[in-house]
Design a protein around this motif. Structure first.
Motif, short mmCIF file in Angstrom:
data_model
loop_
_atom_site.label_atom_id
_atom_site.label_comp_id
_atom_site.label_asym_id
_atom_site.label_seq_id
_atom_site.Cartn_x
_atom_site.Cartn_y
_atom_site.Cartn_z
N TRP A 1 6.26 -3.22 -0.63
CA TRP A 1 7.53 -4.15 -2.07
C TRP A 1 5.52 -4.66 -2.30
O TRP A 1 4.20 -4.92 -1.35
CB TRP A 1 7.81 -5.52 -1.19
CG TRP A 1 9.30 -4.81 -1.18
CD1 TRP A 1 9.65 -3.92 0.30
CD2 TRP A 1 10.35 -4.56 -1.75
NE1 TRP A 1 10.97 -3.27 0.21
CE2 TRP A 1 10.74 -3.73 -0.63
CE3 TRP A 1 10.23 -5.14 -3.00
CZ2 TRP A 1 12.39 -3.57 -1.34
CZ3 TRP A 1 11.67 -4.67 -4.19
CH2 TRP A 1 12.60 -3.92 -2.84
N GLY A 2 5.33 -5.95 -2.98
CA GLY A 2 3.92 -6.56 -3.65
C GLY A 2 3.40 -7.04 -2.90
O GLY A 2 2.48 -7.47 -2.27
N ASN A 3 4.35 -8.55 -2.33
CA ASN A 3 4.27 -8.56 -1.73
C ASN A 3 5.96 -9.59 -0.38
O ASN A 3 7.03 -8.65 -0.91
CB ASN A 3 3.81 -10.06 -1.71
CG ASN A 3 5.24 -11.02 -2.90
OD1 ASN A 3 5.75 -11.82 -2.60
ND2 ASN A 3 4.03 -11.28 -3.73
N LYS B 1 9.34 -7.93 -9.07
CA LYS B 1 8.88 -9.14 -10.04
C LYS B 1 10.06 -9.81 -10.44
O LYS B 1 10.26 -10.28 -11.23
CB LYS B 1 7.82 -8.47 -11.01
CG LYS B 1 6.99 -7.57 -10.21
CD LYS B 1 6.20 -8.44 -9.73
CE LYS B 1 4.48 -8.27 -9.23
NZ LYS B 1 4.94 -6.80 -8.94
N VAL B 2 11.61 -8.68 -10.85
CA VAL B 2 12.36 -9.07 -11.12
C VAL B 2 13.25 -10.30 -10.99
O VAL B 2 13.86 -11.47 -11.11
CB VAL B 2 13.28 -8.11 -11.89
CG1 VAL B 2 14.56 -8.55 -12.82
CG2 VAL B 2 12.90 -6.91 -13.17
N LYS C 1 9.91 1.28 -13.04
CA LYS C 1 8.64 1.74 -11.89
C LYS C 1 9.25 1.43 -10.09
O LYS C 1 8.58 1.34 -9.72
CB LYS C 1 7.12 0.70 -12.31
CG LYS C 1 6.67 1.90 -13.72
CD LYS C 1 5.45 0.82 -14.07
CE LYS C 1 4.66 1.01 -15.18
NZ LYS C 1 3.63 -0.25 -15.62
N GLY C 2 10.52 1.65 -10.02
CA GLY C 2 10.72 1.43 -9.25
C GLY C 2 10.57 0.03 -7.88
O GLY C 2 10.68 -1.21 -8.62
N VAL C 3 10.77 0.43 -6.81
CA VAL C 3 10.41 -1.33 -6.17
C VAL C 3 9.50 -2.00 -6.64
O VAL C 3 9.08 -3.22 -6.94
CB VAL C 3 9.88 -1.77 -5.26
CG1 VAL C 3 11.26 -0.58 -4.54
CG2 VAL C 3 9.03 -0.52 -4.53
#
Length: 632
Positions: free
Chosen positions: A30-32, A234-235, A227-229
């Motif tokens: 995850w991005g964060n 982001k969505v 693009k997966g997770v």
């Protein structure tokens, strides 16, 4: 090349160095942490929070229902949620790969995939109907406001149709024929949107408007997961938060209406005599279990993209409580409007209360016609339903895609993950087409009642037993301590070993005792249709014994007992995915050339095996040399 370098720097790496910051460079993260929490909230908070919980609360003693509900949350909901999150996060695997912990039980993972497939098919059909209502609400007058349309019958009686001089006369007339009247919203739902056939076997024609909306909903889901997770993460900043904005707007509007307090009192007034009713406790346990999404495979999948040392214990408590608080909050929104409608008609709230599709597409839309600027409130309500549904649908699709990529695991399918996502979406669309026919609602309710009911309870119970008693509770507690830095609290240890499995077994017994053949309004399902429902339910459970038998037969050993022991013993590659996390009993006893396989299921093709092989095999996550003392 520049993009690759910049991505490496974002992952905390420098040229010639292994990835830093507790991240899986190949598999992705995850991005964060906010993305994970929001995704999990979106997954757990779904349509059932809005259209099932308020009705259950009202029917089972109002405020008194809250007591068993929160008891079940504490002793069953949160512990199971924590177990699944920690299970997926520790191994960084989807619902199939985690069963390296005890390979004989991999059929549990396949059962989760089957359940997610069924739910994903019909759940998106519900979303597509919400899309349809959302689009048709973009008009000056809602099409289900009056009875003057071509699809209406002489029995139709709209709350705004009669132009009587006296409000009392209107109330008296409607009070006398409340049981006989057909509302314009019901006729719009049955005779126009669904064009309902008379039997589940009479499919009739495909409803083209619904088919188009089904295509739209699948395209939206695919684009958000392309693009997966990385993309879905982001969505969810919007899809997981905006429903609360809409709920708050509807709540503020609802409580300002005349009669709203009456509806809320119906929703909350405690009936303490019902607290001794076993059915109330059974409904509370079932609602907690199904609402949190346990045993679907989605929680394991979402947690598998976490960093290894993420505090999933904290996350499980936050997400579970948020889910239940949302259910309670939604009850105020629903019953304030229904109370206003009951007051307008001069009838009891019980005559307008409903649940499921009946609430979302008949009762609540009719109540909205009584509000000024009704199209605005209708657009907001159905937009909220769409977002609630999409949050769950994202995780269902990602569960299937991750499981497929995990299982195949070669470089080709990793590079083609977008096409795997597209293939699953196209298959889901095609399988959902029969649900857009004139008999589609019959099949949708059949799948909802059987495909994801007692089979989930069986899967969850077997998962608890496999982890706690086959793999061993002491081993699992040590794994969590290695991951989080502290063992699971004593309360969770007791719940996992004794209380939660007992409650799950209680839910199973309750489900069997309370079983009644499915019906839709006055329509009774034929025996052959119910048989299909049971086959759908068994199709996920049967994966467990079939794979167990297969694994025992393929295991090494001279006797059946030896084969059984080898089939249940954790495989050699069970444990943390990254080499720097494999310490103690998981310390790799492999040559440097084979270490690269520890970072499982690479989801970023640009990080090839050559880079992993070039990196120092004993390089820690902080860039320092990893001590080999742990091997001893």
């Amino acid at each position: 090349m520049a993009d690759k370098c910049s991505e490496g720097l974002l992952n905390g790496a420098v040229p010639g160095e292994r990835g830093k910051q507790d991240k899986s460079v190949k598999r992705g993260n995850w991005g964060n942490q906010i993305e994970f929490v929001l995704t999990s909230v979106g997954y757990a908070v779904g349509l059932g929070n809005v259209w099932r919980f308020p009705y259950l609360c009202y029917r089972n003693g109002g405020g008194a229902f809250m007591f068993p509900y929160f008891i079940m949350l504490v002793f069953c909901g949160i512990p199971l949620f924590f177990m699944e999150l920690s299970f997926g996060q520790f191994a960084s695997q989807g619902c199939l790969g985690v069963w390296r912990v005890s390979p004989m039980f991999k059929g549990v993972g396949y059962g989760m995939m089957v359940v997610s497939t069924y739910i994903g098919i019909y759940y998106n059909v519900v979303i597509c109907i919400a899309f349809y209502y959302f689009f048709v609400s973009m008009t000056r007058v809602l099409p289900w406001t009056y009875c003057s349309n071509a699809w209406n019958t002489p029995d139709c009686t709209g709350v705004l149709d009669r132009n009587l001089s006296s409000r009392a006369a209107l109330n008296l007339t409607l009070l006398n024929d409340t049981q006989k009247r057909t509302s314009p919203s019901e006729e719009y739902w049955r005779r126009y949107v669904l064009d309902l056939s008379d039997d589940i076997g009479n499919l009739g024609e495909v409803r083209l408007p619904l088919l188009g909306c089904l295509g739209v909903s699948w395209v939206v889901v695919f684009l958000c997961l392309i693009k997966g997770v990385k993309s879905s993460g982001k969505v969810v900043y919007f899809t997981a938060t905006f429903p609360y904005v809409v709920l708050t707007i509807l709540f503020v509007r609802g409580i300002t209406l005349e009669g709203a307090l009456t509806g809320i009192m119906y929703y909350l007034t405690p009936q303490w005599d019902k607290i001794l009713d076993a059915k109330v406790w059974g409904d509370a346990a079932s609602q907690i279990f199904y609402s949190l999404g346990c045993a679907w495979g989605g929680l394991i999948t979402m947690a598998s993209y976490n960093k290894f040392h993420n505090n999933c214990y904290r996350d499980s408590i936050i997400i579970s409580i948020t889910n239940c608080a949302t259910s309670v909050y939604a009850g105020f929104v629903i019953f304030s409007i229904l109370g206003f409608m009951a007051n307008h008609l001069g009838v009891d709230v019980s005559n307008v209360a409903d649940h499921g599709p009946g609430l979302a597409f008949v009762a609540y839309p009719e109540a909205l016609t009584l509000l000024p600027i009704s199209p605005l409130w209708s657009i907001l309500f159905f937009f909220m339903l769409i977002l609630l549904g999409l949050g769950t649908q994202f995780c269902l699709l990602e569960t299937l895609v991750t499981a497929i990529v995990d299982e195949v695991g070669n470089e080709w399918i990793i590079r083609k993950k977008t096409f795997v996502t597209l293939g699953v979406a196209v298959a889901g669309f095609l399988l959902g087409v029969p649900l857009t026919t004139q008999a589609g609602i019959y099949w949708l309710l059949l799948m909802d009642n059987y495909a994801a009911s007692f089979s989930l309870v069986v899967i969850s119970c077997i998962m608890c037993v496999a982890i706690m008693y086959v793999y061993g509770h002491r081993n699992y507690f040590k794994d969590i301590e290695m991951m989080l830095g502290f063992p699971p609290p004593l309360f969770f240890q007791i719940c996992w070993r004794f209380i939660s499995p007992a409650i799950i077994f209680f839910i199973l017994v309750f489900t069997v005792i309370q079983y009644q053949p499915i019906s839709y309004n006055d329509y009774i399902y034929p025996t052959w249709a119910i048989s299909i429902g049971f086959l759908m339910a068994l199709s996920s459970v049967i994966c467990i014994p079939i794979y167990a038998i297969y694994k025992v037969c393929r295991s090494e050993g001279d006797t059946l007992l030896e084969r059984f022991k080898n089939a249940t013993k954790a495989s050699k590659d069970w444990g943390p995915a990254l080499a720097e996390h494999r310490s103690g009993r998981y310390a790799p006893a492999f040559s440097p050339s084979t270490e690269s396989h520890l970072e499982v299921q690479p989801l970023q093709p640009e990080k090839g095996r050559s880079e992993a092989a070039a990196a120092s095999p004993m390089q820690g996550s902080n860039g320092s040399a990893h001590s080999q003392d742990s091997r001893l």
